[in-house]
Each structure stands twice: as structure tokens, then as C-alpha cells.
Write a protein that holds these residues in place. Structure first.
Motif, PDB file in Angstrom:
ATOM      1  N   TRP A 172       0.856  -1.188   0.000  1.00 47.24           N
ATOM      2  CA  TRP A 172       0.000   0.000   0.000  1.00 47.24           C
ATOM      3  C   TRP A 172       0.895   1.241   0.000  1.00 47.24           C
ATOM      4  O   TRP A 172       1.883   1.287   0.718  1.00 47.24           O
ATOM      5  CB  TRP A 172      -0.848   0.062   1.275  1.00 47.24           C
ATOM      6  CG  TRP A 172      -2.073  -0.779   1.350  1.00 47.24           C
ATOM      7  CD1 TRP A 172      -2.249  -1.890   2.119  1.00 47.24           C
ATOM      8  CD2 TRP A 172      -3.319  -0.550   0.684  1.00 47.24           C
ATOM      9  NE1 TRP A 172      -3.518  -2.386   1.965  1.00 47.24           N
ATOM     10  CE2 TRP A 172      -4.207  -1.565   1.089  1.00 47.24           C
ATOM     11  CE3 TRP A 172      -3.770   0.411  -0.225  1.00 47.24           C
ATOM     12  CZ2 TRP A 172      -5.512  -1.654   0.633  1.00 47.24           C
ATOM     13  CZ3 TRP A 172      -5.078   0.326  -0.690  1.00 47.24           C
ATOM     14  CH2 TRP A 172      -5.930  -0.695  -0.260  1.00 47.24           C
ATOM     15  N   GLU A 173       0.540   2.234  -0.767  1.00 50.92           N
ATOM     16  CA  GLU A 173       1.214   3.529  -0.704  1.00 50.92           C
ATOM     17  C   GLU A 173       0.158   4.621  -0.735  1.00 50.92           C
ATOM     18  O   GLU A 173      -0.856   4.494  -1.434  1.00 50.92           O
ATOM     19  CB  GLU A 173       2.174   3.730  -1.888  1.00 50.92           C
ATOM     20  CG  GLU A 173       3.473   2.974  -1.763  1.00 50.92           C
ATOM     21  CD  GLU A 173       4.495   3.378  -2.831  1.00 50.92           C
ATOM     22  OE1 GLU A 173       4.139   4.218  -3.684  1.00 50.92           O
ATOM     23  OE2 GLU A 173       5.614   2.857  -2.799  1.00 50.92           O
ATOM     24  N   VAL A 174       0.386   5.690   0.015  1.00 54.50           N
ATOM     25  CA  VAL A 174      -0.523   6.831  -0.018  1.00 54.50           C
ATOM     26  C   VAL A 174       0.301   8.109   0.016  1.00 54.50           C
ATOM     27  O   VAL A 174       1.260   8.237   0.778  1.00 54.50           O
ATOM     28  CB  VAL A 174      -1.528   6.803   1.159  1.00 54.50           C
ATOM     29  CG1 VAL A 174      -0.823   6.758   2.512  1.00 54.50           C
ATOM     30  CG2 VAL A 174      -2.456   8.019   1.100  1.00 54.50           C
ATOM     31  N   ARG A 175      -0.077   9.027  -0.863  1.00 54.90           N
ATOM     32  CA  ARG A 175       0.564  10.351  -0.921  1.00 54.90           C
ATOM     33  C   ARG A 175      -0.527  11.389  -0.727  1.00 54.90           C
ATOM     34  O   ARG A 175      -1.524  11.400  -1.439  1.00 54.90           O
ATOM     35  CB  ARG A 175       1.256  10.533  -2.274  1.00 54.90           C
ATOM     36  CG  ARG A 175       1.936  11.872  -2.456  1.00 54.90           C
ATOM     37  CD  ARG A 175       2.798  11.845  -3.717  1.00 54.90           C
ATOM     38  NE  ARG A 175       2.037  11.427  -4.883  1.00 54.90           N
ATOM     39  CZ  ARG A 175       1.373  12.267  -5.686  1.00 54.90           C
ATOM     40  NH1 ARG A 175       1.358  13.575  -5.418  1.00 54.90           N
ATOM     41  NH2 ARG A 175       0.713  11.818  -6.741  1.00 54.90           N
ATOM     42  N   ASN A 221      -2.626   3.808  -3.507  1.00 55.86           N
ATOM     43  CA  ASN A 221      -2.346   2.792  -4.522  1.00 55.86           C
ATOM     44  C   ASN A 221      -2.024   1.453  -3.854  1.00 55.86           C
ATOM     45  O   ASN A 221      -1.274   1.395  -2.874  1.00 55.86           O
ATOM     46  CB  ASN A 221      -1.147   3.225  -5.381  1.00 55.86           C
ATOM     47  CG  ASN A 221      -0.857   2.223  -6.489  1.00 55.86           C
ATOM     48  OD1 ASN A 221      -1.665   2.046  -7.390  1.00 55.86           O
ATOM     49  ND2 ASN A 221       0.290   1.553  -6.408  1.00 55.86           N
ATOM     50  N   LEU A 222      -2.624   0.393  -4.376  1.00 61.76           N
ATOM     51  CA  LEU A 222      -2.325  -0.962  -3.918  1.00 61.76           C
ATOM     52  C   LEU A 222      -1.709  -1.740  -5.069  1.00 61.76           C
ATOM     53  O   LEU A 222      -2.307  -1.865  -6.141  1.00 61.76           O
ATOM     54  CB  LEU A 222      -3.603  -1.663  -3.446  1.00 61.76           C
ATOM     55  CG  LEU A 222      -3.450  -3.154  -3.097  1.00 61.76           C
ATOM     56  CD1 LEU A 222      -2.510  -3.346  -1.914  1.00 61.76           C
ATOM     57  CD2 LEU A 222      -4.818  -3.774  -2.806  1.00 61.76           C
ATOM     58  N   ALA A 223      -0.495  -2.260  -4.861  1.00 61.62           N
ATOM     59  CA  ALA A 223       0.185  -3.086  -5.867  1.00 61.62           C
ATOM     60  C   ALA A 223       0.276  -4.516  -5.337  1.00 61.62           C
ATOM     61  O   ALA A 223       0.621  -4.732  -4.167  1.00 61.62           O
ATOM     62  CB  ALA A 223       1.577  -2.539  -6.142  1.00 61.62           C
ATOM     63  N   ILE A 224      -0.056  -5.475  -6.173  1.00 57.44           N
ATOM     64  CA  ILE A 224      -0.011  -6.893  -5.784  1.00 57.44           C
ATOM     65  C   ILE A 224       0.738  -7.678  -6.856  1.00 57.44           C
ATOM     66  O   ILE A 224       0.437  -7.548  -8.050  1.00 57.44           O
ATOM     67  CB  ILE A 224      -1.434  -7.467  -5.610  1.00 57.44           C
ATOM     68  CG1 ILE A 224      -2.180  -6.727  -4.497  1.00 57.44           C
ATOM     69  CG2 ILE A 224      -1.367  -8.965  -5.304  1.00 57.44           C
ATOM     70  CD1 ILE A 224      -3.615  -7.194  -4.310  1.00 57.44           C
ATOM     71  N   THR A 225       1.708  -8.466  -6.451  1.00 50.40           N
ATOM     72  CA  THR A 225       2.439  -9.338  -7.374  1.00 50.40           C
ATOM     73  C   THR A 225       2.365 -10.771  -6.842  1.00 50.40           C
ATOM     74  O   THR A 225       2.166 -10.995  -5.643  1.00 50.40           O
ATOM     75  CB  THR A 225       3.910  -8.913  -7.498  1.00 50.40           C
ATOM     76  OG1 THR A 225       4.523  -8.923  -6.194  1.00 50.40           O
ATOM     77  CG2 THR A 225       4.019  -7.516  -8.094  1.00 50.40           C
ATOM     78  N   SER A 226       2.506 -11.709  -7.744  1.00 52.29           N
ATOM     79  CA  SER A 226       2.399 -13.117  -7.359  1.00 52.29           C
ATOM     80  C   SER A 226       3.538 -13.921  -7.954  1.00 52.29           C
ATOM     81  O   SER A 226       3.929 -13.712  -9.110  1.00 52.29           O
ATOM     82  CB  SER A 226       1.056 -13.692  -7.818  1.00 52.29           C
ATOM     83  OG  SER A 226       0.983 -15.076  -7.518  1.00 52.29           O
ATOM     84  N   ALA A 227       4.060 -14.845  -7.145  1.00 49.00           N
ATOM     85  CA  ALA A 227       5.107 -15.759  -7.631  1.00 49.00           C
ATOM     86  C   ALA A 227       4.498 -17.089  -8.036  1.00 49.00           C
ATOM     87  O   ALA A 227       5.213 -18.047  -8.317  1.00 49.00           O
ATOM     88  CB  ALA A 227       6.146 -15.976  -6.536  1.00 49.00           C
TER      89      ALA A 227
END
Length: 293
Positions: free
Chosen positions: A23-26, A66-72
Motif C-alpha cells: 500500500w502507498e498513499v501520498r 495505490n495498492l500493488a499486488i504481485t504473485s510468484a
């Protein structure tokens, strides 16, 4: 209660099994509260949660979340939208083709947007990540709150410095020798003498009335009293804390009006310099209070 700035940044990241998310917030200045959330496709449930929590915690500012999600895990695989394909086949069968035109082929239909979807099992991933992502969201809100409070503490120090300067300059204007009765009389006498030297016939009673009117207009007592009152009001607001940005901005505008009127009425180089210093400090004050929630 402390004041809070509208600017800040926070980030919360974690890895759960084969998924990593962040999660990131500006937060930047805004007239009201504007929460803008971006999440990956298939994870829309987190968008509403983010909007709700940010709206509950803050009252002003533009928040970019912003929510970024990655998967292995295994890579995404294609999936055919059978309903869309069937509808296309049915529609194509009703079309009368011109001579020489071949009917629609499977590869042509599959190339149409929406028929083939490239997606991982977002529903399963969202279910697995729901608790940790929402827990991280709570920490994100708390981290942003702390960042904005830290900025607010620095703002309060700067605003307090400008306020002390305004109070000092107001006192200097109030006690300036040019405001004494003798000084005002001398300036008016000089103006009257200059008029009499023109040789024009002037009505003595009318001249006296005009001189009295000039003396009233040149008096800056009212502006000084208002400046003192605004200094007191702003100090009380800072002591109160909380979301006071709009009230601070209003008082800054009032400071600007009074300092401009003082400059216009000064009639003395020394008072004019004080008025100009006041206006400069008020401009600096207003720039800072516009950052306050």
C-alpha cells in the motif's frame, strides 16, 4: 489537540505465501477531502475499504492511494468468455455476406476484445489476502496520520514565528511617533498651509471640516485594534488544534486587509515601512496556513 498538515506519505508492504503487496498513499493540499484509490483488477473490494478508512481519518487533502499486488504463483492463463463467443457466433450467423466474403473464423472471433481474458484467479487471491491487506491498510492510515501530524508540528512553529512578528510590528505601529497628536497636527497644518499658499479663496469653516475629516481618515487605531484581535484569535485557534485550516486561512485574509489599509493610511515613511513589513509577513503566514488541514 495538535494541528495536522495536508502533506504526507506512508507505505506498508508484506508478503503472504506466493503474493506480495504494498500500500502507498501520498497526501497533498486540497480544498476539501478527495480520496483517489487505485487497485489491481479483481481486487476492487479493497478500494472501498481504503476510501472509507481514509475518509474517516482525514477531513482535508487530496489522497492518492495505490495498492500493488504481485504473485510468484503460476503465470496468468487465458480464459475464453464462452457467453461472449456464443453471442458473436449467433450474431454472425444472421449476417448475409456479400459474394466472395468468407464467414467469420474462430481466430477472428477470439481476437475481438473481451472474448479472451488473460487473468489469474483474482478471486482466490483476494480471499487469501483480505485479512493481511486490510490490516496493512489500518497501519497505512495510522502512518499517514503520524506523518501529517509531524508536518503539522513544524508548520505550527513556523506560523507561530510569523504571528510573533505580526504582533511586534502591530505594537511598533501603535507606538510610532507619527501617530502622536502633535505629529498629526503638524502634518495637517502643513497641508493647510500649502492650500492657503495657492492664493485661492477658501472658506475657513469648510477648511476646518476637511481637516477634521482628514485626521479621522488618517487614524489607524481601528486597524491596530483589529490586528491585535486577529493575533489573539489565531493564537486561540492554534491552541485548539484539529482541522482548523479554513479558519486560519480566513484570518490570514483579514490580516492582509488590515495591513493594506494601514499602509494606505500611514501618511508617514516610518509607518509605511512597518505596513509593508506587515504585508510581507502576512503573505508568508498565508502560504503556510494553506498547508494546514
Amino acid at each position: 489537540m495538535a494541528i495536522e498538515s495536508m502533506t504526507g506519505f506512508a507505505r506498508e508492504a508484506r508478503t503472504v505465501a506466493t503474493h506480495a503487496f504494498a500500500w502507498e498513499v501520498r497526501s497533498v493540499n486540497g480544498r476539501g477531502l478527495d480520496v483517489r484509490v487505485r487497485v489491481p483488477p479483481g481486487f476492487e473490494l479493497f478500494s472501498e475499504a481504503a476510501r472509507k478508512q481514509m475518509s474517516a481519518a482525514f477531513s482535508r487533502g487530496t489522497l492518492h492511494v495505490n495498492l500493488a499486488i504481485t504473485s510468484a504463483a503460476a503465470p496468468a492463463r487465458p480464459r475464453i468468455n464462452q457467453e461472449a463467443l456464443a453471442a458473436l457466433v449467433e450474431a454472425a450467423a444472421t449476417v448475409s455476406l456479400p459474394a466472395g466474403m468468407a464467414p467469420a473464423s474462430l481466430d477472428g472471433l477470439l481476437a475481438i476484445r473481451g472474448v479472451v481474458e488473460i487473468a489469474e484467479e483474482a478471486e482466490d487471491a483476494a480471499a487469501a489476502l483480505e485479512k493481511p491487506v486490510l490490516a496493512a491498510l489500518e497501519r497505512l492510515v495510522a502512518s499517514l496520520k503520524q506523518a501529517r501530524l509531524g508536518e503539522g508540528l513544524a508548520l505550527e512553529t513556523v506560523i507561530g514565528g510569523h504571528l510573533a512578528t505580526i504582533a511586534r510590528l502591530t505594537g511598533e505601529a501603535e507606538n510610532h511617533p507619527a501617530r502622536s497628536v502633535e505629529a498629526v497636527k503638524a502634518r495637517l497644518a502643513a497641508q493647510v498651509a500649502a492650500l492657503l499658499e495657492t492664493g485661492n479663496a477658501l472658506d475657513a469653516q469648510r477648511l476646518h471640516q476637511e481637516a477634521a475629516l482628514l485626521a479621522v481618515r488618517a487614524d489607524i487605531r481601528e486597524e491596530i485594534d483589529r490586528l491585535h484581535a486577529h493575533v489573539t484569535g489565531l493564537r486561540e485557534l492554534l491552541a485548539q488544534g484539529g482541522p482548523i485550516g479554513r479558519k486560519l486561512d480566513f484570518l490570514a485574509q483579514e490580516f492582509g486587509r488590515e495591513s493594506s489599509t494601514l499602509c494606505a493610511k500611514a501618511g508617514d515613511p516610518g509607518l509605511s515601512r512597518i505596513g509593508l513589513d506587515l504585508r510581507t509577513t502576512v503573505d508568508q503566514l498565508r502560504e503556510q496556513v494553506q498547508n494546514v488541514e
